[in-house]
Design a protein around this motif. Structure first.
Motif, mmCIF file in Angstrom:
data_model
loop_
_atom_site.group_PDB
_atom_site.id
_atom_site.type_symbol
_atom_site.label_atom_id
_atom_site.label_comp_id
_atom_site.label_asym_id
_atom_site.label_seq_id
_atom_site.Cartn_x
_atom_site.Cartn_y
_atom_site.Cartn_z
ATOM 1 N N LEU A 102 21.339 74.077 78.055
ATOM 2 C CA LEU A 102 21.488 72.676 77.662
ATOM 3 C C LEU A 102 21.098 71.749 78.815
ATOM 4 O O LEU A 102 20.360 70.771 78.625
ATOM 5 C CB LEU A 102 22.947 72.421 77.220
ATOM 6 N N ALA A 103 21.576 72.071 80.012
ATOM 7 C CA ALA A 103 21.251 71.220 81.167
ATOM 8 C C ALA A 103 19.738 71.202 81.406
ATOM 9 O O ALA A 103 19.153 70.144 81.651
ATOM 10 C CB ALA A 103 21.996 71.719 82.401
ATOM 11 N N LYS A 104 19.107 72.368 81.304
ATOM 12 C CA LYS A 104 17.657 72.432 81.542
ATOM 13 C C LYS A 104 16.883 71.649 80.485
ATOM 14 O O LYS A 104 15.831 71.074 80.775
ATOM 15 C CB LYS A 104 17.186 73.887 81.569
ATOM 16 N N LEU A 105 17.390 71.636 79.269
ATOM 17 C CA LEU A 105 16.740 70.846 78.221
ATOM 18 C C LEU A 105 16.837 69.358 78.556
ATOM 19 O O LEU A 105 15.863 68.617 78.406
ATOM 20 C CB LEU A 105 17.397 71.131 76.861
ATOM 21 N N CYS A 106 18.016 68.942 79.022
ATOM 22 C CA CYS A 106 18.199 67.525 79.364
ATOM 23 C C CYS A 106 17.360 67.122 80.572
ATOM 24 O O CYS A 106 17.022 65.964 80.745
ATOM 25 C CB CYS A 106 19.672 67.222 79.626
ATOM 26 N N MET B 199 29.328 45.350 69.818
ATOM 27 C CA MET B 199 28.148 45.466 70.682
ATOM 28 C C MET B 199 28.169 46.821 71.387
ATOM 29 O O MET B 199 29.048 47.087 72.190
ATOM 30 C CB MET B 199 28.195 44.354 71.732
ATOM 31 N N SER B 200 27.238 47.680 71.040
ATOM 32 C CA SER B 200 27.283 48.974 71.707
ATOM 33 C C SER B 200 26.038 49.162 72.572
ATOM 34 O O SER B 200 24.915 48.894 72.149
ATOM 35 C CB SER B 200 27.396 50.095 70.681
ATOM 36 N N GLU B 201 26.284 49.605 73.779
ATOM 37 C CA GLU B 201 25.201 49.872 74.715
ATOM 38 C C GLU B 201 24.493 51.162 74.307
ATOM 39 O O GLU B 201 25.110 52.046 73.719
ATOM 40 C CB GLU B 201 25.821 50.084 76.091
ATOM 41 N N THR B 202 23.234 51.303 74.670
ATOM 42 C CA THR B 202 22.536 52.574 74.431
ATOM 43 C C THR B 202 23.217 53.654 75.262
ATOM 44 O O THR B 202 23.384 53.488 76.462
ATOM 45 C CB THR B 202 21.066 52.461 74.900
ATOM 46 N N PRO B 203 23.612 54.783 74.648
ATOM 47 C CA PRO B 203 24.225 55.830 75.472
ATOM 48 C C PRO B 203 23.213 56.370 76.477
ATOM 49 O O PRO B 203 22.015 56.367 76.205
ATOM 50 C CB PRO B 203 24.609 56.923 74.465
ATOM 51 N N LEU B 204 23.710 56.814 77.619
ATOM 52 C CA LEU B 204 22.796 57.357 78.630
ATOM 53 C C LEU B 204 22.156 58.642 78.116
ATOM 54 O O LEU B 204 20.985 58.915 78.340
ATOM 55 C CB LEU B 204 23.570 57.625 79.927
ATOM 56 N N LEU B 205 22.962 59.413 77.385
ATOM 57 C CA LEU B 205 22.444 60.674 76.852
ATOM 58 C C LEU B 205 22.882 60.799 75.400
ATOM 59 O O LEU B 205 24.061 60.648 75.091
ATOM 60 C CB LEU B 205 23.020 61.831 77.682
ATOM 61 N N LEU C 58 13.064 72.650 79.996
ATOM 62 C CA LEU C 58 12.774 73.350 78.738
ATOM 63 C C LEU C 58 12.563 72.302 77.645
ATOM 64 O O LEU C 58 13.041 71.171 77.773
ATOM 65 C CB LEU C 58 13.959 74.248 78.342
ATOM 66 N N ASP C 59 11.866 72.688 76.579
ATOM 67 C CA ASP C 59 11.656 71.782 75.442
ATOM 68 C C ASP C 59 12.463 72.256 74.238
ATOM 69 O O ASP C 59 12.467 73.456 73.941
ATOM 70 C CB ASP C 59 10.175 71.753 75.057
ATOM 71 N N PRO C 60 13.106 71.322 73.520
ATOM 72 C CA PRO C 60 13.891 71.718 72.337
ATOM 73 C C PRO C 60 13.036 72.461 71.312
ATOM 74 O O PRO C 60 11.850 72.150 71.140
ATOM 75 C CB PRO C 60 14.354 70.381 71.743
ATOM 76 N N THR C 61 13.646 73.440 70.638
ATOM 77 C CA THR C 61 12.987 74.101 69.518
ATOM 78 C C THR C 61 13.077 73.178 68.298
ATOM 79 O O THR C 61 12.169 73.096 67.484
ATOM 80 C CB THR C 61 13.692 75.449 69.225
#
Ligand SMILES: Nc1ncnc2c1ncn2[C@@H]1O[C@H](COP(=O)(O)OP(=O)(O)O)[C@@H](O)[C@H]1O
Ligand SMILES: [Mg+2]
Length: 295
Positions: free
Chosen positions: A55-59, A1-7, A63-66
């Motif tokens: 990376l932090a700003k994308l999360c 049983m795996s929980e949805t990862p937060l990220l 910013l939006d991923p390319t």
């Protein structure tokens, strides 16, 4: 049983567009994939320019991923079909504390500053009052509620910035070099808050830092080098490879190297060995305990 990862980050690529001049449209993240589970305490290391803040700003949806995807609690945050309610839900879950506390202060009173985030989330005002009081208490700044942020020390300002994030009740907080501009006392206070939020409140922490001793306090260390993750493991695993860190232009302090090598050899070393004095003390107690024989 795996929980949805937060990220969950999948094949994430990013280019800054139209920045002009040299290096414009250059890809700075080259296909990152990783997950962070709920309750994790991660330190992200990397030389200047390796892509940590990007990376932090994308999360944070700044910013939006390319290319690629970022899932926060299972929701693809770059999905153009996201409803406003879904966007708000993601914004509530992930907070970020920046490097320079001065750039984060907008209000004329500390408590207004803390109220700013929850106000933007549309929280009812009676509840905001309660959240602000709790958050100020959590960072030890209750008696500064009515003070003007500009009159506080760097460490105190940063604690107010953290309270502002806490008042939004986030599941996860990115700290982007949040201690690097602070004096030693300010750093110590902020590090203690970061540790405690994870340990006692189960807040997922992603701590971007240059400081190896700070990184060693996390349970997982990820090393970003020129837009790729090149190491990911426990502090013991990562710090036991100084040559590899060197290649990423990261230097492990010698006392940290000694301690991690001793740990890797199976010796009992406390988790808070960060200074040469701690190091000397740890070795003295190993000698005293008879675990290491000299002669
Ligand atoms: N706004 C921007 N426009 C163009 N390039 C940028 C911008 N911000 C950062 N970069 C470039 O992206 C790369 C990664 O930067 P950054 O994410 O800030 O790294 P770090 O936080 O690890 O120091 C660097 O080469 C940097 O010069
Ligand atoms: Mg940065």
């Amino acid at each position: 049983m795996s929980e949805t990862p937060l990220l969950r980050v999948e094949n994430l690529k990013f280019k800054y567009q139209n920045t002009g001049g040299k290096g414009s449209d250059r890809e700075v993240l080259h296909g990152l994939s990783f997950t962070v589970e709920r309750g994790e305490y991660v330190a992200m290391l990397g030389h200047n320019g390796s892509g940590k803040s990007t990376l932090a700003k994308l999360c944070m949806m700044i910013l939006d991923p390319t290319e690629g995807h970022i899932f926060v609690d299972g929701v693809d945050i770059a999905d153009p079909e996201l409803t406003d309610a879904q966007v708000l839900a993601v914004r509530k879950k992930v907070g970020m504390v920046f490097q320079n506390p001065d750039n984060q202060m907008v209000a004329t009173m500390a408590e207004e500053e803390v109220a700013f985030g929850p106000e933007n989330l549309g929280i009812p005002s009676a509840e905001i009052r309660q959240r602000v009081d709790e958050a100020l208490k959590a960072v030890g700044m209750s008696e500064y509620a009515k003070k003007e942020p500009s009159r506080l020390s760097g460490g105190q300002k940063q604690r107010i910035a953290i309270a502002g994030i806490l008042a939004m009740h986030p599941d996860c907080i990115f700290f982007d070099e949040s201690t690097s501009m602070l004096d030693p006392q300010g750093r110590k206070d902020v590090m203690e808050i970061i540790d405690r939020l994870n340990r006692e409140d189960g807040v997922t922490i992603i701590h971007i830092t240059h400081d190896m001793n700070e990184a060693a306090r996390a349970k997982r260390v990820m090393v970003l080098h020129e837009g790729n993750f090149v190491m990911d493991g426990t502090p013991e695993e990562v710090f036991a490879q100084p040559e590899k860190l060197d290649a990423c232009r990261l230097t492990v302090p010698q006392c940290t190297q000694v301690m991690y090598r001793l740990k890797a050899l199976g010796f009992e070393i406390g988790d808070r060995v960060t200074t040469p004095e701690d190091c000397a003390e740890a070795i003295r107690s190993l000698l005293g305990s008879g675990e290491v024989r000299h002669g």
